[in-house]
Design an enzyme around this catalytic site. Structure first.
Site, short mmCIF file in Angstrom:
data_model
loop_
_atom_site.label_atom_id
_atom_site.label_comp_id
_atom_site.label_asym_id
_atom_site.label_seq_id
_atom_site.Cartn_x
_atom_site.Cartn_y
_atom_site.Cartn_z
N GLY A 58 17.28 -3.38 -23.56
CA GLY A 58 17.98 -4.29 -24.47
C GLY A 58 19.47 -4.43 -24.23
O GLY A 58 20.18 -4.96 -25.08
N ILE B 186 24.10 -3.47 -28.74
CA ILE B 186 24.04 -2.12 -29.29
C ILE B 186 23.50 -1.16 -28.22
O ILE B 186 23.98 -0.03 -28.09
CB ILE B 186 23.16 -2.10 -30.56
CG1 ILE B 186 23.84 -2.93 -31.67
CG2 ILE B 186 22.91 -0.68 -31.04
CD1 ILE B 186 23.01 -3.11 -32.93
N ASP C 191 10.16 -7.85 -19.24
CA ASP C 191 9.97 -8.62 -20.47
C ASP C 191 8.90 -7.86 -21.27
O ASP C 191 7.76 -7.72 -20.81
CB ASP C 191 9.49 -10.03 -20.10
CG ASP C 191 9.15 -10.87 -21.32
OD1 ASP C 191 8.93 -10.32 -22.41
OD2 ASP C 191 9.09 -12.11 -21.17
N VAL C 192 9.28 -7.38 -22.44
CA VAL C 192 8.36 -6.50 -23.19
C VAL C 192 7.17 -7.24 -23.81
O VAL C 192 6.29 -6.61 -24.39
CB VAL C 192 9.10 -5.69 -24.28
CG1 VAL C 192 10.05 -4.69 -23.66
CG2 VAL C 192 9.81 -6.60 -25.26
N ILE D 233 15.54 -4.31 -29.01
CA ILE D 233 15.07 -5.66 -28.66
C ILE D 233 14.57 -6.39 -29.90
O ILE D 233 13.86 -5.80 -30.72
CB ILE D 233 13.90 -5.52 -27.64
CG1 ILE D 233 14.47 -5.09 -26.28
CG2 ILE D 233 13.09 -6.79 -27.54
CD1 ILE D 233 13.42 -4.69 -25.28
N TYR E 205 18.12 -13.62 -43.18
CA TYR E 205 17.49 -12.69 -42.24
C TYR E 205 15.99 -12.98 -42.13
O TYR E 205 15.37 -12.76 -41.09
CB TYR E 205 17.78 -11.24 -42.65
CG TYR E 205 17.64 -10.27 -41.51
CD1 TYR E 205 18.47 -10.34 -40.39
CD2 TYR E 205 16.67 -9.26 -41.53
CE1 TYR E 205 18.33 -9.44 -39.33
CE2 TYR E 205 16.54 -8.36 -40.49
CZ TYR E 205 17.37 -8.46 -39.40
OH TYR E 205 17.24 -7.57 -38.36
N LYS F 163 11.13 -6.54 -39.01
CA LYS F 163 11.69 -5.18 -39.09
C LYS F 163 10.86 -4.30 -40.02
O LYS F 163 10.75 -3.09 -39.79
CB LYS F 163 13.15 -5.21 -39.55
CG LYS F 163 14.13 -5.85 -38.56
CD LYS F 163 14.13 -5.17 -37.21
CE LYS F 163 15.31 -5.64 -36.36
NZ LYS F 163 15.16 -5.21 -34.95
N ILE G 102 26.53 -5.77 -36.90
CA ILE G 102 27.45 -5.63 -35.75
C ILE G 102 27.47 -6.98 -35.03
O ILE G 102 26.41 -7.57 -34.79
CB ILE G 102 26.94 -4.52 -34.80
CG1 ILE G 102 26.98 -3.15 -35.50
CG2 ILE G 102 27.76 -4.48 -33.50
CD1 ILE G 102 26.32 -2.03 -34.72
N THR H 299 27.03 -9.17 -32.37
CA THR H 299 26.42 -9.20 -31.03
C THR H 299 25.87 -10.61 -30.81
O THR H 299 25.88 -11.43 -31.73
CB THR H 299 25.24 -8.20 -30.94
OG1 THR H 299 24.22 -8.63 -31.85
CG2 THR H 299 25.65 -6.78 -31.27
P1 NAP Z 1 21.58 -8.25 -28.21
O1 NAP Z 1 22.72 -7.74 -27.45
O2 NAP Z 1 21.32 -9.72 -28.19
O3 NAP Z 1 20.29 -7.44 -27.82
C1 NAP Z 1 18.97 -7.94 -28.01
C2 NAP Z 1 18.24 -7.66 -26.73
O4 NAP Z 1 16.84 -7.98 -26.83
C3 NAP Z 1 18.78 -8.50 -25.58
O5 NAP Z 1 19.03 -7.66 -24.48
C4 NAP Z 1 17.63 -9.45 -25.32
O6 NAP Z 1 17.59 -9.97 -24.04
C5 NAP Z 1 16.48 -8.52 -25.59
N1 NAP Z 1 15.18 -9.20 -25.59
C6 NAP Z 1 14.80 -10.26 -26.36
N2 NAP Z 1 13.55 -10.59 -26.03
C7 NAP Z 1 13.12 -9.73 -25.07
C8 NAP Z 1 11.92 -9.56 -24.34
N3 NAP Z 1 10.86 -10.36 -24.52
N4 NAP Z 1 11.86 -8.56 -23.42
C9 NAP Z 1 12.90 -7.76 -23.20
N5 NAP Z 1 14.07 -7.87 -23.85
C10 NAP Z 1 14.17 -8.84 -24.79
O7 NAP Z 1 21.76 -7.91 -29.79
P2 NAP Z 1 21.81 -6.52 -30.57
O8 NAP Z 1 22.40 -6.86 -31.89
O9 NAP Z 1 22.39 -5.46 -29.73
O10 NAP Z 1 20.27 -6.21 -30.85
C11 NAP Z 1 19.63 -5.00 -30.46
C12 NAP Z 1 18.70 -4.51 -31.58
O11 NAP Z 1 19.50 -4.09 -32.69
C13 NAP Z 1 17.76 -5.58 -32.13
O12 NAP Z 1 16.51 -4.98 -32.42
C14 NAP Z 1 18.46 -6.00 -33.40
O13 NAP Z 1 17.57 -6.57 -34.35
C15 NAP Z 1 18.96 -4.65 -33.86
N6 NAP Z 1 19.99 -4.66 -34.90
C16 NAP Z 1 21.12 -5.43 -34.77
C17 NAP Z 1 22.08 -5.44 -35.76
C18 NAP Z 1 23.30 -6.29 -35.63
O14 NAP Z 1 23.94 -6.56 -36.66
N7 NAP Z 1 23.68 -6.72 -34.45
C19 NAP Z 1 21.91 -4.64 -36.90
C20 NAP Z 1 20.77 -3.85 -37.02
C21 NAP Z 1 19.81 -3.88 -36.01
P3 NAP Z 1 17.98 -11.57 -23.88
O15 NAP Z 1 19.44 -11.65 -24.10
O16 NAP Z 1 17.51 -11.89 -22.54
O17 NAP Z 1 17.20 -12.31 -24.94
#
Ligand code: NAP
Length: 258
Positions: free
Chosen positions: A16, A23, A67-68, A95, A158, A165, A194, A196
């Protein structure tokens, strides 16, 4: 920060990392600081050169495509890891995906396809990864995923991701029960909001950040490095008694009522 080697001798796969704001990037940084051998996976050719650059900076031992949602790619990943690494100790699932329109219109309007897509990428993928990778976790280990408060509370916009989730957190509990006898622990880190790339897809996300900074006990938002350090705890021997849990790293926001 000073390295204390909490993860020395451990091999960690982090899925991810898309960019420096991910993150998963902060988690990977913390893992390297603590001496882990780091493996990164990314989704598809589009991200290849970008993630390879970040991986080189992070000192990753291997950067692989996966790709998961694709079982063949998961199997190919397992084959490479099996051939090159004696064992796997830590798996990070960071992810999620949902259609942008499902993160802005009323939840009532969620389409069947949008619902299933978000579940496939954001919750079932943890089960698929665990099934594929646990045979490599021959000495026990720790699997962790990232979740958000929207799983249990209604957070405006959300929507479908909150439902994904909720399923993800339930998957964590069922996987923890299945894998506990093999000394593999499974937990979720519930991060506060956060900024992102994924967060940018949520309508009015900056309002959520402002609300947390005003109302959280610590009167600020969480720092992704704090999520990284909690991931170190869960991945290391320090977390050995913790499984099936959701740990909040959110400056305390989730305890507040009004
Ligand atoms: P991010 O940088 O966009 O990370 C999301 C990742 O998921 C990206 O690397 C994305 O790749 C990948 N992904 C999506 N579809 C995929 C697939 N089919 N196979 C493999 N990888 C895939 O955003 P992030 O905020 O760090 O998110 C990471 C996790 O933290 C997520 O589960 C998110 O819900 C969780 N989270 C985020 C927050 C927040 O506020 N940011 C808060 C709590 C939890 P691509 O860019 O190629 O799509």
């Amino acid at each position: 920060m000073h390295m204390s080697g909490l993860l020395a001798g451990k091999t960690a796969l982090v899925a991810g990392v898309a960019n420096r704001w991910s993150i998963a990037y902060s988690i990977a940084q913390a893992f390297r600081r603590e001496g882990a051998t780091l493996l990164l996976t990314y989704q598809g050719e589009r991200l290849k050169s970008q993630v390879e650059e970040l991986g080189a900076e992070l000192g990753a031992a291997r950067i692989l495509n996966c790709d998961v949602t694709n079982d063949a790619e998961l199997a190919a990943l397992v084959a490479v890891l099996e051939a090159e690494f004696p064992k796997l100790d830590i798996v990070v699932h960071s992810i999620a995906f949902a259609n942008k329109e499902d993160l802005s219109r009323p939840f009532l309007e969620t389409s069947r396809d949008g619902f299933l897509l978000s579940q496939n990428v954001s919750s079932y993928s943890l089960v698929a990864m665990a099934r594929a990778l646990t045979p490599l976790m021959t000495d026990g280990g720790s699997i962790m995923t990232l979740t958000y408060l929207g799983a249990t509370r209604v957070v405006e916009n959300y929507n479908v991701m909150g439902v994904a989730k909720a399923a993800l957190e339930a998957c964590v509990r069922y996987l923890a029960a299945d894998l506990g006898p093999r000394n593999i622990r499974v937990n979720a880190i519930s991060a506060g909001p956060i900024k992102t790339a994924s967060a940018r897809g949520i309508k009015d996300f900056s309002k959520v950040l402002d609300g947390v900074a005003q109302h959280a006990p610590l009167r600020r938002n969480c720092d992704p490095a704090e999520v990284g350090d909690t991931a170190v705890f869960l991945g290391s021997n320090l977390g050995r008694g913790v499984t099936g849990n959701t740990i909040f790293v959110d400056a305390g926001f989730q305890i507040m009522g009004l």
